[in-house]
Scaffold this active site. Structure first.
Site, PDB file in Angstrom:
ATOM      1  N   TYR A  68     -19.932  82.838  57.381  1.00  0.00           N
ATOM      2  CA  TYR A  68     -19.247  82.671  58.425  1.00  0.00           C
ATOM      3  C   TYR A  68     -17.819  81.817  58.909  1.00  0.00           C
ATOM      4  CZ  TYR A  68     -17.384  83.272  63.625  1.00  0.00           C
ATOM      5  OH  TYR A  68     -16.901  83.315  63.896  1.00  0.00           O
ATOM      6  N   LYS A  79     -12.234  73.014  58.592  1.00  0.00           N
ATOM      7  CA  LYS A  79     -12.953  72.333  59.894  1.00  0.00           C
ATOM      8  C   LYS A  79     -13.810  71.449  57.938  1.00  0.00           C
ATOM      9  CE  LYS A  79     -11.876  73.822  63.275  1.00  0.00           C
ATOM     10  NZ  LYS A  79     -12.461  74.734  64.375  1.00  0.00           N
TER      11      LYS A  79
HETATM   12  P1  GTP Z   1     -10.964  77.695  68.811  1.00  0.00           P
HETATM   13  O1  GTP Z   1     -10.467  78.427  67.735  1.00  0.00           O
HETATM   14  O2  GTP Z   1     -12.591  77.566  68.795  1.00  0.00           O
HETATM   15  O3  GTP Z   1     -11.064  76.030  68.131  1.00  0.00           O
HETATM   16  O4  GTP Z   1     -10.421  78.293  70.412  1.00  0.00           O
HETATM   17  P2  GTP Z   1      -9.354  77.047  71.304  1.00  0.00           P
HETATM   18  O5  GTP Z   1      -9.798  76.191  71.851  1.00  0.00           O
HETATM   19  O6  GTP Z   1      -8.063  77.406  70.232  1.00  0.00           O
HETATM   20  O7  GTP Z   1      -9.578  78.419  72.563  1.00  0.00           O
HETATM   21  P3  GTP Z   1      -8.752  79.692  72.900  1.00  0.00           P
HETATM   22  O8  GTP Z   1      -7.478  79.643  72.989  1.00  0.00           O
HETATM   23  O9  GTP Z   1      -9.003  80.537  71.832  1.00  0.00           O
HETATM   24  O10 GTP Z   1      -9.711  80.052  74.079  1.00  0.00           O
HETATM   25  C1  GTP Z   1     -11.089  80.219  74.412  1.00  0.00           C
HETATM   26  C2  GTP Z   1     -11.279  81.317  75.524  1.00  0.00           C
HETATM   27  O11 GTP Z   1     -11.070  80.190  77.062  1.00  0.00           O
HETATM   28  C3  GTP Z   1      -9.942  82.502  75.803  1.00  0.00           C
HETATM   29  O12 GTP Z   1     -11.099  83.817  74.955  1.00  0.00           O
HETATM   30  C4  GTP Z   1     -10.246  82.503  77.119  1.00  0.00           C
HETATM   31  O13 GTP Z   1     -11.168  83.094  78.095  1.00  0.00           O
HETATM   32  C5  GTP Z   1     -10.374  80.673  77.828  1.00  0.00           C
HETATM   33  N1  GTP Z   1      -8.937  80.234  78.566  1.00  0.00           N
HETATM   34  C6  GTP Z   1      -7.802  79.862  77.123  1.00  0.00           C
HETATM   35  N2  GTP Z   1      -6.970  79.450  77.582  1.00  0.00           N
HETATM   36  C7  GTP Z   1      -7.591  79.473  79.310  1.00  0.00           C
HETATM   37  C8  GTP Z   1      -6.577  78.599  80.307  1.00  0.00           C
HETATM   38  O14 GTP Z   1      -5.227  78.334  81.066  1.00  0.00           O
HETATM   39  N3  GTP Z   1      -7.928  79.666  81.756  1.00  0.00           N
HETATM   40  C9  GTP Z   1      -8.929  80.153  81.976  1.00  0.00           C
HETATM   41  N4  GTP Z   1      -9.539  80.299  83.060  1.00  0.00           N
HETATM   42  N5  GTP Z   1      -9.293  79.944  80.099  1.00  0.00           N
HETATM   43  C10 GTP Z   1      -8.642  80.081  78.873  1.00  0.00           C
HETATM   44  C1  SPV Z   2     -14.094  76.139  66.261  1.00  0.00           C
HETATM   45  O1  SPV Z   2     -14.897  76.479  66.109  1.00  0.00           O
HETATM   46  O2  SPV Z   2     -13.583  75.184  66.559  1.00  0.00           O
HETATM   47  C2  SPV Z   2     -13.271  76.878  65.664  1.00  0.00           C
HETATM   48  C3  SPV Z   2     -13.740  78.489  64.863  1.00  0.00           C
HETATM   49  O3  SPV Z   2     -11.422  76.866  65.132  1.00  0.00           O
HETATM   50  S1  SPV Z   2     -14.349  77.973  63.066  1.00  0.00           S
HETATM   51  O4  SPV Z   2     -13.415  77.849  62.608  1.00  0.00           O
HETATM   52  O5  SPV Z   2     -15.537  78.834  62.847  1.00  0.00           O
HETATM   53  O6  SPV Z   2     -14.182  76.458  63.818  1.00  0.00           O
HETATM   54 MN    MN Z   3     -11.236  74.770  66.595  1.00  0.00          MN
END
Ligand code: GTP
Ligand code: SPV
Ligand code: MN
Length: 591
Positions: free
Chosen positions: A206, A215
């Site tokens: 995964y 990472k």
């Molecule tokens: P990783 O890939 O795990 O590192 O995540 P990321 O930081 O890129 O997060 P991502 O942009 O995919 O957002 C994750 C979730 O946060 C989304 O599915 C939304 O539900 C929520 N989210 C993102 N931006 C906002 C925002 O501006 N407001 C709110 N309320 N929720 C948000």
């Molecule tokens: C995170 O968890 O911050 C991600 C997804 O971007 S993973 O590649 O699984 O770490």
């Molecule tokens: Mn990430």
């Protein structure tokens, strides 16, 4: 005619040849397949994956080049409790990492991977983290027995012969070994050996556990190299802001996993912000180093986005929707009977029936979600309609602002600017956030996640803060540091800020501050927008009152917040820079 050169050894680098030979003896695969990154190879391996049921071909009329994959249900997120930093002394890994002595971990893992590829193929995957020709770019080699990993690495990195070109005769490449085994969680290890620039990952298939460039290399090993070499490897998105006058400002932002990086990096401003454009350099990782002009320059070492799927729609993230229409691998979403994908929060109707992420029949009456909360897309960044013109630039982009932000239902206001670099380091270091489905653990609990790097720092977190403090000496024009929180809630549990594309209203203030325009207002936390400086016009039903609520500094909450920092500060007491304790006292005094 089939291409007969596919899979054959394709390098003369003796360090690579020797190491692959050693690992072949250890893992005993039936076949060794050398990847070159070509289209012919992609076609051949995709075909094989489909034939073996590892990938399901999606409806090619609707989703050209797209495939579907299901993980083992016990293997759907990063495993922080099985992730190890293996350094000579425990103190070097620090109290926030799992530690093991390198010798012992090697001994254990050699037993685990011995003969692990019997009856299987070992793929040799050369890849680059960073654009070819960049002084920041690193070469990685991943040996894996997972065809899904090979095809995902092809999307997520610059995979193929370009890596050998960059490497030449050198032996300075990351040595990554990945053995799927039987996916038994008891044999799952994500082990890092920073001194040897090596990674061993076992019994998972995964994302962050197995796409070793991401990472493992770009952050855990990367942060270790960055400290030694005087740069920063961070869990940050990078975006460009273009104003109606053509002014371009670049910003990097650290939000913990599943806290909004991809959404922020790809956002489309609302109608009120006509003429403003956001462009994406990266959505997850930033490598940054001071340039000759004294500014901090950032590259995105990745070539694709591994993004959270649920909630992705044409309202929340239209650029992501466009990006994942082709050449995308979907993992752990739901599958419809016409060969399409579905997830909670997708555009359009809810299907009457589909197969959920486990392959079971799902209907709207089902209790469980159809798509796993941490289901993901892997899509090439070249698909992004908002890709920044410099996303592949070897020098990177100059960063004017660094933004920290966690997922906090209370306490943290929408935005403030820190007073100076060291104050900014303190704010990043003491970041707290509610946990999400991106890691296998309880969801929704507040934990300290310094600079969104808690699961990703490859050495002692106290030394990491020291490195951040020291970086100011290398920069004549350091970025300004801000803090944001999109997730504050009212007493009814509703978000106090609309978020997503509307976040440009906050971003504009940040850009204005960087470029000497907004006046701001001093508070104990830092500078906040003066009345009127955050434009809320055109926000349906939004009032100045609601804005005041999301910006409110509640003294009881802050007393508690300073208290909550104790846990981290006590844990790190032997390595914590004194400057941060001093910053905390200053804050307490101001409050
Ligand atoms: P990783 O890939 O795990 O590192 O995540 P990321 O930081 O890129 O997060 P991502 O942009 O995919 O957002 C994750 C979730 O946060 C989304 O599915 C939304 O539900 C929520 N989210 C993102 N931006 C906002 C925002 O501006 N407001 C709110 N309320 N929720 C948000
Ligand atoms: C995170 O968890 O911050 C991600 C997804 O971007 S993973 O590649 O699984 O770490
Ligand atoms: Mn990430």
């Amino acid at each position: 005619m089939p291409d007969t050169s596919l899979g054959k050894c394709n390098t003369t680098n003796t360090a690579v040849l020797t190491w692959v030979e050693e690992m072949t003896k250890l893992c005993q695969p039936d076949t060794v397949y050398w990847c070159d990154g070509s289209e012919a190879e992609k076609e051949a391996l995709t075909g094989e994956a489909v034939q073996r049921g590892i990938l399901i071909k999606l409806n090619q009329e609707k989703l050209p080049g797209c495939y579907y994959h299901r993980s083992n249900p016990n293997d759907v997120a990063r495993v922080e409790d099985r992730t190890f930093i293996c350094t000579e002394s425990k103190e070097d890994a620090g109290p926030t990492n799992n530690w093991a002595a390198p010798k012992e971990m090697y001994r254990k893992l050699i037993t685990v991977v011995n003969g692990a590829m019997c009856g299987r193929t070992m793929y040799v995957v050369p890849y680059l983290m960073g654009p070819p020709g960049s002084p920041l770019t690193k070469v990685g080699m991943e040996l894996t027995d997972s065809i899904y990993v090979v095809l995902s690495m092809r999307v997520m990195t610059r995979m193929g012969l370009a890596a050998y070109q960059h490497l030449g005769d050198d032996d300075g490449f990351n040595r990554g070994l990945h053995c799927m085994l039987d996916l038994n969680p008891e044999n799952r290890y994500i082990a890092h050996f920073p001194v040897n620039n090596a990674i061993i990952s076992t019994s998972s298939n995964y994302g962050g556990n197995v796409l070793l460039g991401k990472k493992c290399l770009a952050l855990r090993i990367g942060s270790y190299l960055a400290r030694n070499e005087g740069w920063l490897a961070e869990h940050m998105l990078i975006l460009g802001v273009e104003s109606p006058t053509g002014e371009k400002t670049y910003v990097a932002a650290a939000f913990p996993s599943a806290c909004g990086k991809t959404n922020f990096a790809m956002m489309i401003p609302p109608a009120r912000f006509k003429g403003w454009k956001i462009t994406t350099v990266g959505d997850d990782i930033a490598w940054m180093r001071p340039g000759p002009d004294g500014r901090l320059y950032a590259i995105n070492p990745e070539a694709g986005y591994f993004g959270v799927v649920p909630g992705t729609n044409s309202k929340s993230n239209p650029n992501a929707v466009a990006t994942i229409q082709r050449d995308t691998i979907y993992t752990n979403v739901a599958l419809t009977d016409d060969g399409n994908v579905w997830w909670e929060g997708k555009d359009g109707d809810v299907p009457n029936e589909c197969l959920d992420w486990k392959g079971n029949k799902w209907t709207p009456a089902s209790k469980e979600k159809a798509a796993h909360a941490n289901s993901r897309f892997a899509a090439p960044m070249a698909n992004n309609p908002a890709l920044d013109a410099l996303a592949n630039d070897a020098h990177g982009v100059p960063i004017s602002a660094i933004i920290f932000g966690g997922r906090r239902s209370d306490t943290m206001p929408l935005v403030f600017q820190t007073f100076n670099w060291i104050h900014g380091v303190y704010v990043g270091a003491t970041m707290g956030s509610e946990t999400t489905a991106a890691a296998m653990s309880a969801v929704g609990q507040i934990r300290r996640d310094p600079m969104a790097m808690l699961p990703f720092c490859g050495y002692n977190m106290g030394d990491f803060f020291r490195h951040w403090i020291n970086m100011i000496r290398l920069m004549k024009h350091p970025p300004r540091i801000f803090n944001v929180n999109w997730f504050r809630k009212d007493t009814d549990g509703k978000f106090l800020w609309p978020g997503f594309g509307e976040n440009v209203r906050v971003l504009k203030w940040i850009v204005d501050r960087c470029n000497g325009r907004a006046i701001g207002m001093e508070t104990p936390l830092g500078w906040i927008p003066a009345p009127g400086e955050i434009d809320i016009q055109g926000l349906d039903g939004y009032s100045a009152d609601r804005l005041a609520k999301v910006q409110d500094i509640v003294s009881d909450e802050w007393r508690n917040e300073i208290h909550l920092q104790d846990e981290l500060f006590m844990k790190l007491h032997s390595s914590l820079p004194k400057e941060l304790i001093y910053q905390r006292e200053l804050l307490a005094a101001r409050l």
